[in-house]
Design a protein around this motif. Structure first.
Motif, PDB file in Angstrom:
ATOM      1  N   TYR A   1       0.870  -1.177   0.000  1.00  0.00           N
ATOM      2  CA  TYR A   1       0.000   0.000   0.000  1.00  0.00           C
ATOM      3  C   TYR A   1       0.905   1.224   0.000  1.00  0.00           C
ATOM      4  CZ  TYR A   1      -3.629  -3.281   1.498  1.00  0.00           C
ATOM      5  OH  TYR A   1      -4.492  -4.331   1.577  1.00  0.00           O
ATOM      6  N   GLU A   2       0.400   2.322  -0.519  1.00  0.00           N
ATOM      7  CA  GLU A   2       1.268   3.491  -0.674  1.00  0.00           C
ATOM      8  C   GLU A   2       1.841   4.009   0.645  1.00  0.00           C
ATOM      9  OE1 GLU A   2      -0.309   6.552  -3.149  1.00  0.00           O
ATOM     10  OE2 GLU A   2      -0.391   5.133  -4.817  1.00  0.00           O
ATOM     11  N   THR A   3       1.088   3.735   1.720  1.00  0.00           N
ATOM     12  CA  THR A   3       1.543   4.241   3.019  1.00  0.00           C
ATOM     13  C   THR A   3       2.735   3.460   3.563  1.00  0.00           C
ATOM     14  OG1 THR A   3      -0.156   2.818   3.880  1.00  0.00           O
ATOM     15  CG2 THR A   3      -0.646   5.191   3.817  1.00  0.00           C
ATOM     16  N   LEU A   4       2.977   2.325   2.982  1.00  0.00           N
ATOM     17  CA  LEU A   4       4.022   1.456   3.548  1.00  0.00           C
ATOM     18  C   LEU A   4       4.985   1.051   2.438  1.00  0.00           C
ATOM     19  CD1 LEU A   4       4.541  -0.248   6.271  1.00  0.00           C
ATOM     20  CD2 LEU A   4       3.552  -2.115   4.983  1.00  0.00           C
ATOM     21  N   MET A   5       6.101   1.727   2.354  1.00  0.00           N
ATOM     22  CA  MET A   5       6.993   1.417   1.229  1.00  0.00           C
ATOM     23  C   MET A   5       8.373   1.032   1.740  1.00  0.00           C
ATOM     24  SD  MET A   5       5.410   1.938  -1.718  1.00  0.00           S
ATOM     25  CE  MET A   5       6.189   2.808  -3.045  1.00  0.00           C
TER      26      MET A   5
ATOM     27  N   ASP B   1      10.332  -0.890   5.389  1.00  0.00           N
ATOM     28  CA  ASP B   1       9.282  -1.353   6.294  1.00  0.00           C
ATOM     29  C   ASP B   1       8.438  -2.442   5.658  1.00  0.00           C
ATOM     30  OD1 ASP B   1       9.795   0.144   8.408  1.00  0.00           O
ATOM     31  OD2 ASP B   1       8.260   1.695   8.026  1.00  0.00           O
TER      32      ASP B   1
END
Ligand code: ADP
Ligand code: ASP
Ligand code: MG
Length: 459
Positions: free
Chosen positions: A333-337, A340
């Motif tokens: 998802y874009e929030t988690l790149m 991480d």
């Protein structure tokens, strides 16, 4: 154990234990050794039938389950009957009686387990192990008795007295310290002139129940015992003349390898070469005991010797392949790149102790190939927390093992050329392990393996 005698552990698989004629051959091979310890599988087909009987019973079809159990009983009695007919012995009646008693006792136990599974409508892993091990329990006892008829001093030893494991039913871990202690009794037996005959594949859990070491586990039993008694060699007698460049059943021009390192043989087993159970080499390797793979129908052929450092450095050593592969692609998802994201993907794999066959990563997506599809639902639920998940099944894995690093580009080129435009889902090269893995459609697996083998090993 500090043995003064030179012990050879000889393991005979299902095909070697097929009928009274192959039993005769097995006993002839045993008689060539001064101090052999014999480990045997169930007779051909038996383990599969037992698995099926367990499934039928737990799904409510006790009648068909009991039919299988009866078939197993009749088949084993017939083997002993024919053996005793063809190998006359003064003790024939006594041997026959004790064999019949043993088969009846084990089949009675099996039927009780099946009836219980039918009543419960379920099969616990523990009960499943008790059922699956019946084949080895019977075959080892009967072969030891037939050995007596053939004039050998064979003596059955129940594997539950030797192979102590943890409680992980279905894929139990051996307790090496206890096994080393228990196997001391074998040396005394041999010094008294007896040849121990032991059923492979099963042992006893810490809770005192029967446990099994995973499919093809008799190889592992042989290696565990070999290591415990400091054997001179561990010999895996089977239906092919050693470990081949690839499975000779599907790759007709595969050829036997003279020598192989423990490391490469383990990788081959792990990536699908059925000729050895993947854990087999570990105990042998720890004590530096050579493992030979030999053809029981052509004992004069040299077979393959598996040792610490093998000589030779071919471009590619061997090729293994296996069906039943699933590919998962997790896209962040874009929030988690980045970092991480990758860490969390690998945390999920760690949580399920999941061995991954091949993997490709980018900063925002990971593609993994897995053979264990049973827990797919559970792991995909965990992955959904991290990214979108795409699952593709019915894939196959081809692994080129022992690749010469300097030739990696050339090998990849040959592989791609031989597949001539056929689609490949994943390709990965591990420099450290010298393995090239590729995942493609399961229905093209054998055909593709044949083409790659032809290109790499025959030109
Ligand atoms: P056993 O009953 O003796 O344990 P298996 O059927 O488990 O025998 O193993 C022997 C079979 O392994 C061979 O008949 C062959 O088809 C298969 N096999 C797969 N890969 C290889 C390989 N690289 N070399 C030799 N045999 C292989
Ligand atoms: N009979 C067991 C199996 O088929 C163990 C073995 O043969 O090694 O998996
Ligand atoms: Mg086997």
């Amino acid at each position: 154990m500090n043995s003064s005698i030179e012990i050879h552990v000889l393991k005979f698989g299902g095909t070697s234990m097929n009928d009274h004629q192959t039993w005769k051959k097995v006993l002839e091979i045993i008689s060539e050794y001064e101090y052999p310890i014999v480990v045997v599988s169930a007779t051909a087909r038996t383990t599969r039938q037992l698995v099926q009987a367990g499934k039928l019973a737990s799904s409510g079809d006790l009648e068909d389950a009991l039919k299988i159990s009866n078939e197993i009983s009749v088949r084993h009695k017939a083997i002993v009957h024919s053996f005793l007919e063809e190998n006359p012995s003064d003790r024939k009646d006594l041997i026959w009686e004790s064999c019949i008693k043993k088969v009846d006792e084990k089949v009675h136990k099996l039927n009780k387990l099946l009836s219980y599974a039918a009543k419960e409508g379920a099969l616990s892993p523990q009960m499943n192990d008790a059922i699956m091990s019946i084949g080895e329990q019977i075959s080892s006892y009967l072969l030891a008795q037939c050995g007596l008829a053939a004039g050998l001093l064979t003596q059955h030893v129940d594997a539950r007295k030797l192979i102590m494991t943890d409680n992980r039913y279905g894929n139990a871990n051996p307790n090496l310290m206890l096994i080393n202690q228990k196997c001391g009794s074998l040396e005394t037996m041999m010094e008294d002139g007896f040849t121990p005959v032991i059923g492979g594949f099963y042992g006893e859990s810490a809770e005192g129940n029967i446990s099994t070491l995973g499919f093809e586990g008799s190889d592992y039993t042989a290696s565990l015992i070999g290591a415990a008694v400091h054997a001179k060699t561990i010999e895996i007698w089977t239906d092919v003349s050693g470990v081949y460049t690839s499975d000779p059943r599907y790759i007709p021009d595969a050829r036997p390898l003279e020598e192989l390192s423990y490391f490469d043989a383990t990788e081959m087993a792990y990536f699908g070469a059925k000729v050895l159970h993947p854990s087999t080499l570990k105990p042998a390797q720890e004590r530096n005991i050579p493992v030979s793979v030999k053809n029981m129908f052509k004992p004069e052929e040299p077979g393959t010797r598996i040792i610490r450092d093998s000589k030779g450095d071919p471009e590619v050593l061997a090729m293994a392949f296996k069906p039943g592969i699933t590919i998962l692609t997790i896209s962040a998802y874009e929030t988690l790149m980045g970092y991480d994201f990758l860490t969390r993907v690998f945390e999920v794999l760690k949580k399920y102790r999941l061995p991954v066959d091949a993997v490709n990563t980018t900063e925002a997506s990971v593609t993994i190939a897995l053979s264990n599809s049973e827990i797919l639902d559970r792991i995909s639920n965990d992955f959904i927390e991290i990214g979108t998940v795409q699952i593709i099944s019915d894939k196959g894995l081809i692994s080129l093992i022992g690749c010469r690093i300097s030739e990696a580009a050339e090998i990849s080129k040959k592989v791609l050329n031989s597949l001539n435009g056929q689609s490949i889902d994943l390709i990965s090269f591990s420099k450290e392990k010298r393995i090239l893995n590729l995942v493609l459609d399961e229905d093209k697996l054998v055909e593709s393996a044949q083409k790659i083998h032809e290109k790499i090993f025959n030109t």
